[in-house]
Scaffold this active site. Sequence first.
Site, PDB file in Angstrom:
ATOM      1  CD  GLU A  80    -103.687   8.971   2.975  1.00 52.54           C
ATOM      2  OE1 GLU A  80    -104.062   9.935   3.661  1.00 52.54           O
ATOM      3  OE2 GLU A  80    -102.649   8.981   2.292  1.00 52.54           O
ATOM      4  CE  LYS A 262    -102.377  13.615   3.946  1.00 57.67           C
ATOM      5  NZ  LYS A 262    -102.551  12.200   3.584  1.00 57.67           N
ATOM      6  CG  ASP A 278    -108.109  18.450  20.419  1.00 58.33           C
ATOM      7  OD1 ASP A 278    -108.082  18.482  19.175  1.00 58.33           O
ATOM      8  OD2 ASP A 278    -108.469  19.415  21.122  1.00 58.33           O
ATOM      9  CG  HIS A 377    -100.924   6.260  -3.641  1.00 57.98           C
ATOM     10  ND1 HIS A 377    -101.630   7.274  -3.026  1.00 57.98           N
ATOM     11  CD2 HIS A 377    -100.040   5.831  -2.730  1.00 57.98           C
ATOM     12  CE1 HIS A 377    -101.171   7.432  -1.803  1.00 57.98           C
ATOM     13  NE2 HIS A 377    -100.188   6.569  -1.602  1.00 57.98           N
TER      14      HIS A 377
HETATM   15  P1  NDP Z   1    -110.968  17.190  31.044  1.00 62.23           P
HETATM   16  O1  NDP Z   1    -111.699  18.456  31.163  1.00 62.23           O
HETATM   17  O2  NDP Z   1    -111.775  15.966  30.807  1.00 62.23           O
HETATM   18  O3  NDP Z   1    -110.042  17.062  32.346  1.00 62.23           O
HETATM   19  C1  NDP Z   1    -109.298  15.949  32.656  1.00 62.23           C
HETATM   20  C2  NDP Z   1    -110.118  14.984  33.472  1.00 62.23           C
HETATM   21  O4  NDP Z   1    -109.432  13.769  33.660  1.00 62.23           O
HETATM   22  C3  NDP Z   1    -110.436  15.534  34.830  1.00 62.23           C
HETATM   23  O5  NDP Z   1    -111.789  15.310  35.102  1.00 62.23           O
HETATM   24  C4  NDP Z   1    -109.585  14.707  35.776  1.00 62.23           C
HETATM   25  O6  NDP Z   1    -110.215  14.466  36.978  1.00 62.23           O
HETATM   26  C5  NDP Z   1    -109.501  13.407  35.017  1.00 62.23           C
HETATM   27  N1  NDP Z   1    -108.330  12.621  35.389  1.00 62.23           N
HETATM   28  C6  NDP Z   1    -108.373  11.368  35.889  1.00 62.23           C
HETATM   29  N2  NDP Z   1    -107.144  10.905  36.112  1.00 62.23           N
HETATM   30  C7  NDP Z   1    -106.302  11.881  35.766  1.00 62.23           C
HETATM   31  C8  NDP Z   1    -104.878  11.985  35.778  1.00 62.23           C
HETATM   32  N3  NDP Z   1    -104.109  10.983  36.205  1.00 62.23           N
HETATM   33  N4  NDP Z   1    -104.311  13.123  35.337  1.00 62.23           N
HETATM   34  C9  NDP Z   1    -105.078  14.149  34.880  1.00 62.23           C
HETATM   35  N5  NDP Z   1    -106.431  14.119  34.865  1.00 62.23           N
HETATM   36  C10 NDP Z   1    -107.034  12.988  35.291  1.00 62.23           C
HETATM   37  O7  NDP Z   1    -109.898  17.198  29.881  1.00 62.23           O
HETATM   38  P2  NDP Z   1    -108.800  18.235  29.527  1.00 62.23           P
HETATM   39  O8  NDP Z   1    -108.668  19.343  30.504  1.00 62.23           O
HETATM   40  O9  NDP Z   1    -107.580  17.439  29.254  1.00 62.23           O
HETATM   41  O10 NDP Z   1    -109.345  18.864  28.180  1.00 62.23           O
HETATM   42  C11 NDP Z   1    -109.368  18.115  27.002  1.00 62.23           C
HETATM   43  C12 NDP Z   1    -110.609  18.446  26.204  1.00 62.23           C
HETATM   44  O11 NDP Z   1    -110.656  19.844  25.934  1.00 62.23           O
HETATM   45  C13 NDP Z   1    -110.608  17.753  24.880  1.00 62.23           C
HETATM   46  O12 NDP Z   1    -111.892  17.208  24.684  1.00 62.23           O
HETATM   47  C14 NDP Z   1    -110.344  18.869  23.895  1.00 62.23           C
HETATM   48  O13 NDP Z   1    -110.881  18.600  22.643  1.00 62.23           O
HETATM   49  C15 NDP Z   1    -111.001  20.051  24.565  1.00 62.23           C
HETATM   50  N6  NDP Z   1    -110.560  21.400  24.212  1.00 62.23           N
HETATM   51  C16 NDP Z   1    -109.402  21.655  23.516  1.00 62.23           C
HETATM   52  C17 NDP Z   1    -109.010  22.951  23.242  1.00 62.23           C
HETATM   53  C18 NDP Z   1    -107.714  23.209  22.514  1.00 62.23           C
HETATM   54  O14 NDP Z   1    -107.450  24.338  22.121  1.00 62.23           O
HETATM   55  N7  NDP Z   1    -106.873  22.259  22.330  1.00 62.23           N
HETATM   56  C19 NDP Z   1    -109.806  24.090  23.675  1.00 62.23           C
HETATM   57  C20 NDP Z   1    -110.960  23.718  24.443  1.00 62.23           C
HETATM   58  C21 NDP Z   1    -111.318  22.425  24.686  1.00 62.23           C
HETATM   59  P3  NDP Z   1    -110.065  15.456  38.239  1.00 62.23           P
HETATM   60  O15 NDP Z   1    -110.793  16.700  37.862  1.00 62.23           O
HETATM   61  O16 NDP Z   1    -110.692  14.693  39.331  1.00 62.23           O
HETATM   62  O17 NDP Z   1    -108.605  15.705  38.456  1.00 62.23           O
END
Ligand code: NDP
Length: 427
Positions: A80, A262, A278, A377
């Site tokens: 945009e 918005k 996200d 715009h």
């Molecule tokens: P992940 O599943 O990727 O989990 C976080 C990852 O980051 C883990 O593997 C963790 O490793 C690693 N990590 C490394 N350093 C850190 C740190 N300092 N603190 C925390 N984690 C760390 O991501 P999320 O659980 O955050 O999920 C996000 C995803 O889920 C996005 O892609 C989103 O689009 C999607 N999603 C969103 C939904 C919604 O309603 N908003 C629903 C379903 C999916 P370790 O395991 O070793 O700790």
Amino acid sequence: MTKINWAGFAKKNPKERLSQIKPLLSKESHHILENHVLLKQEIASQMVENTLGTFALPFSVVPEIEVNHKDYTVPFVTEEPSVIAACSFASKIIKRSGGFKAIVHNRQMIGQIALYEIKDTHSAIKAIEKHKKELLAIANSAHPSIVKRGGGASDIKTNLIEDETPLLVVHILIDTKEAMGANIVNTMTEALKPYLEALTNGKSLMAILSNYATEALVTANCAIDYRFLNRDKVKAKELAEKMVLASNFAKKDPYRASTHNKGIFNGIDAVCIATGNDWRAIEAGAHAYASRNGRYEGLTTWRLDEANKQLLGEITLPLPLATKGGSIGLNPSVLVAFDVLGNPDAKTLASIVASVGLAQNFAALRALVTEGIQEGHMKLHARSLALLAGSLPDEVAFVVDLLLKEKHMNLSTAEKILEKYRNNILE
Ligand code: NDP
């Protein structure tokens, strides 16, 4: 801290801008930008389904957004026009008045397990309270790595929804550290399901995180001296008063609030996309927060501080942003975005993004209550038409100038102007 001389940045071409901000970039980021390295097809097709290719958008920066006494160069990905110019304009004025002050109130995610067909909800709630420690331990053992990182499940609450089929909703609070935490929360809530069913004698309907992240609220403030609003004291005060009226309008009227918010998301989404966050989750949570008083309202508040001759702005919204996890490590452009930002942690990123939202709102309201946004715009619309008509970079300004003089701007007029220009038959 690396200091950049930002003079003339907006007027330069991308190559010149890259050399100007080179001191901010790691070697890897500079290489990525210089060589247009993008998300690889092989990675893209592992990320989602049915991939045919990748999709490009402009990657820009807003220089010098001052948040909590520190300057940030903020990456924006948006299609945009005028969003980046507006945020740059606003953050420059706000920097002169001391910049943004931001507070991260908390950074916990909420998971929900909804239970139904419970015969005695009162006893079920008591049982959950009694077994809180055990339930938290079960949740944490489902994702031990987040506990090792200093996070994990910390509290459990219940909410009874009285309805034809009553629902007992169990809320679990989880510190997901640098991750947004969707998968972490979902893993924990899923793990709790069978235990909660047994404990309550009920059935579980679903277990998932809530995007209404009320335990991850961030507030950004700014205090703008009237004198920076206009050189003319009377006009400056009048502008400040109109900003307050515009802010009240968005609090009282959802038709206005929707457009008001918005504009805020023009900036917030652009940074979320650039940093691989996200943005659907962030939008969903913030719109729910905007409705917390039973009516959809503007997310910002502007008021006057007559004693100090200042216009005060404030925004509060849920911002569970991530610096790790999801697709963040997969996209080279996201790596550059974090590098440009100075690799902030999740809380600092949330402070910056809340400030961007407030800056964007300041610029939009200021334009709306003064010259209006249409003039600017129309120029941008003319630019898009000139490009669509096939104008080359050095032809665009010429076509835009003539298009703006036309009564009705459209693609066919743009094409005719370009054709005349190329045939050198312009008078
Ligand atoms: P992940 O599943 O990727 O989990 C976080 C990852 O980051 C883990 O593997 C963790 O490793 C690693 N990590 C490394 N350093 C850190 C740190 N300092 N603190 C925390 N984690 C760390 O991501 P999320 O659980 O955050 O999920 C996000 C995803 O889920 C996005 O892609 C989103 O689009 C999607 N999603 C969103 C939904 C919604 O309603 N908003 C629903 C379903 C999916 P370790 O395991 O070793 O700790």
